[in-house]
Motif scaffolding. Structure first.
Motif, mmCIF file in Angstrom:
data_model
loop_
_atom_site.group_PDB
_atom_site.id
_atom_site.type_symbol
_atom_site.label_atom_id
_atom_site.label_comp_id
_atom_site.label_asym_id
_atom_site.label_seq_id
_atom_site.Cartn_x
_atom_site.Cartn_y
_atom_site.Cartn_z
ATOM 1 N N ARG A 38 0.841 -1.310 0.216
ATOM 2 C CA ARG A 38 0.030 0.050 0.045
ATOM 3 C C ARG A 38 1.002 1.324 0.022
ATOM 4 O O ARG A 38 2.029 1.329 0.303
ATOM 5 C CB ARG A 38 -1.035 0.096 1.258
ATOM 6 N N VAL A 48 2.262 -4.810 2.822
ATOM 7 C CA VAL A 48 1.080 -5.327 3.887
ATOM 8 C C VAL A 48 0.987 -6.635 4.329
ATOM 9 O O VAL A 48 1.050 -7.001 5.416
ATOM 10 C CB VAL A 48 -0.200 -4.913 3.269
ATOM 11 N N ASP A 89 -4.873 3.038 7.419
ATOM 12 C CA ASP A 89 -4.901 2.169 6.573
ATOM 13 C C ASP A 89 -5.311 2.469 5.292
ATOM 14 O O ASP A 89 -5.356 2.163 4.355
ATOM 15 C CB ASP A 89 -5.994 0.849 7.135
ATOM 16 N N TYR A 93 -4.144 0.577 -2.422
ATOM 17 C CA TYR A 93 -3.283 -1.015 -2.179
ATOM 18 C C TYR A 93 -3.158 -1.687 -3.676
ATOM 19 O O TYR A 93 -3.991 -1.542 -4.479
ATOM 20 C CB TYR A 93 -4.788 -1.746 -1.628
#
Length: 121
Positions: A38, A48, A89, A93
């Motif tokens: 990511r 990740v 987060d 991605y």
């Protein structure tokens, strides 16, 4: 040619869940490691989670216990189940795969185009 196509990103509230998918297609003889990285704006791309062909997974400390990586070798697909999402987060991605193409003797790294995960209330 080999393509990795991701899906499943989107907007989710803190504490929510998302499931990312990445399907590989093309003239593929074998796939070894697959994984997710990511990248947030202004930051370096970071690992990740990765999973090898035997299903052994490794995770970044920041996601351990919240994210689960899995793969379906028959479908040439890797998944990332993300639970208890936090604002930190939030990032693009990117799917990754180490691929041996048909009639090739070299392993090559391929990347997907990225899918955005936004964590916000």
């Amino acid at each position: 040619q080999v393509q990795l196509v991701e899906s499943g990103g989107g907007l989710v509230q803190p504490g929510g869940s998302l499931r990312l998918s990445c399907a590989a297609s093309g003239r593929i003889a074998s796939i070894n490691g697959m994984g997710w990285y990511r990248q947030a704006p202004g930051k370096e791309r970071e690992l990740v989670a990765v999973i090898n062909g035997d299903g052994i997974a490794n995770y970044a400390n920041s996601v351990k216990g919240r994210f689960t990586i899995s793969r379906d070798n028959a479908k040439k697909t890797v998944y990332l189940q993300m639970n208890a999402l936090k604002p930190e987060d939030m990032a693009g991605y990117y799917c990754y795969a180490a691929v041996l193409r048909l009639y090739s003797s070299q392993w090559e790294d391929y990347w997907g185009q990225g899918t955005q995960v936004t964590v916000s209330s």
